[in-house]
Design a protein around this motif. Sequence first.
Motif, short mmCIF file in Angstrom:
data_model
loop_
_atom_site.label_atom_id
_atom_site.label_comp_id
_atom_site.label_asym_id
_atom_site.label_seq_id
_atom_site.Cartn_x
_atom_site.Cartn_y
_atom_site.Cartn_z
N GLY A 64 -43.52 -45.31 14.55
CA GLY A 64 -43.00 -45.61 15.88
C GLY A 64 -41.74 -46.43 15.77
O GLY A 64 -41.66 -47.33 14.93
N ASP A 94 -40.05 -42.14 21.67
CA ASP A 94 -41.31 -41.48 21.35
C ASP A 94 -42.30 -41.60 22.52
O ASP A 94 -42.74 -42.71 22.86
CB ASP A 94 -41.91 -42.12 20.10
N LEU A 105 -45.48 -43.77 22.40
CA LEU A 105 -45.43 -45.23 22.53
C LEU A 105 -45.52 -45.68 23.99
O LEU A 105 -45.37 -46.88 24.28
CB LEU A 105 -44.13 -45.78 21.91
#
Length: 514
Positions: free
Chosen positions: A84, A177, A180
Amino acid sequence: MMMGFKSVNLIYYALFLTILVNVNASIHHYNNEPFTHRSNAFFFHAGTEAIFSSSSSFIRFETVSFNRPRESAISYGQMQTHTGLVEAIILEVKDRNRIGGFYFNPKSDLICCTPDLAKEYNCNVGEVIIHNNPDNPDFPKRIKTFFRGIGEVAHMDPQIVEINATGMYYLYFMFCDPNLKGTTVTGKTVWRNPNGYLPGKMAPLMTLYGFMSLAYLLLGLLWFLRFLQFWKEKDIIHVHLHYHITAVIALGMCEMALWYFEYANFNVTGSRPMGITIWAVTFTSVKKTLSRLLLLVVSMGYGVVRPTLGAQGVAHRVVLLGVMYFVACEAFELVEHLGNINDFSGKSKLLLVLPVVCLDSCFILWIFSSLSKTLEKLQTRRNLAKLEIYRKFTNTLAVSVLLSIAWIGFELYFNATDPLSELWQIAWIIPAFWSLLSYTLLLVICVLWAPSRNPTRYAYLEGTDDIDEEGISLTSSIAKMSGDVTANLERKERKGSSATNLTIAEDIEEDKRE
């Protein structure tokens, strides 16, 4: 160049969201703050400040960490290195178009690099698109922080970013992303200018408040000396109006001094001292209220044409208007200076500023209506000395209202044409104008109603209020007139005595009723 309305570029949208907020600290704290989703990115606005270029100007990241949901963390493997990415983006407002796909395609609203954009523009998939400024290659600046394995927390490395160009800077935490989603940010950042923590946009105001406090101190000293000069004169009748003027001068001096010390403390510590700020806001509200009440009672002729404000109902309405204005002004100023800088929306601000504007309009209408009646009464009584003073006061007030309207128009134009504070270095002149205008009006009142040896110049004297000051000053000349001329004048006066005495009696009776 401003972006077109068809482009929904995230950075421009995020910048636009911040045009109505105030900067309340150079030390920005974040407490599990969520990210906002726009286009194909998630962002959190972490701070905005004007910073001057210097070797001692910087943005320092301290104890900043990102917390993602457990569902997001367990979707990766424990041995994976990067699971991440969160990016800290620092940009100057003039470089806003260098963020996202808009720089390459004005019709694009994408912020994060996609596989198609990577092929076409050579960007990294899953990262924010940044095109660096050739004149300042280090900006916009990107700082990466990675989640590792199945960890739910990613700590940003403590570091200092030096500012090498003067400008209005924005800090955003962003990620691309979708896994997330639900991530929050905790920690703090410290922003510093060459001379302290005070934001560059506010620095000129500290100097202004310093000079204004000295100006009020000088005015108060001159007023006190003038007041003291005639205090012991037995033939001086002290006008109650003088005490009101003294109170406004004292409040103005305290207000400016408190704002100066509030800004000075802010500059040293990096945070606004709540106690001093509340006192400064309260003194500002009280001073604004009493200043408007002073203009109103002067316009009514209090202490000059009439001994009281008039009927009991008038006095109650004056007090009620003053209390309402104080409450409205105090609420607006408190939220303006102490409110949550991220949640204070334009609608909330509008709801608070509307009562202040409406009550100001009531003051203006009542003031000019009262001035019209006072001028008419003085003209009827042929009191030329007081009439001249009130004409000067009316002209000054009319000019100040016209200037206020023109300045409000300029302020609206300024804010409309500079929504992102690109002209921040001259923005201080807007609040400075109102401080100077208020001081100028008070100075004019002090000059027009300064203590004097001749109380009939402006003071209300029961039974002799209709006597003209110029008539008093011509006493010696009248005494030299020949007996025949004096007799002729007396005979003419007797012929019109009944009508004149009736008019004077009606005026005196009206004042007594008031």
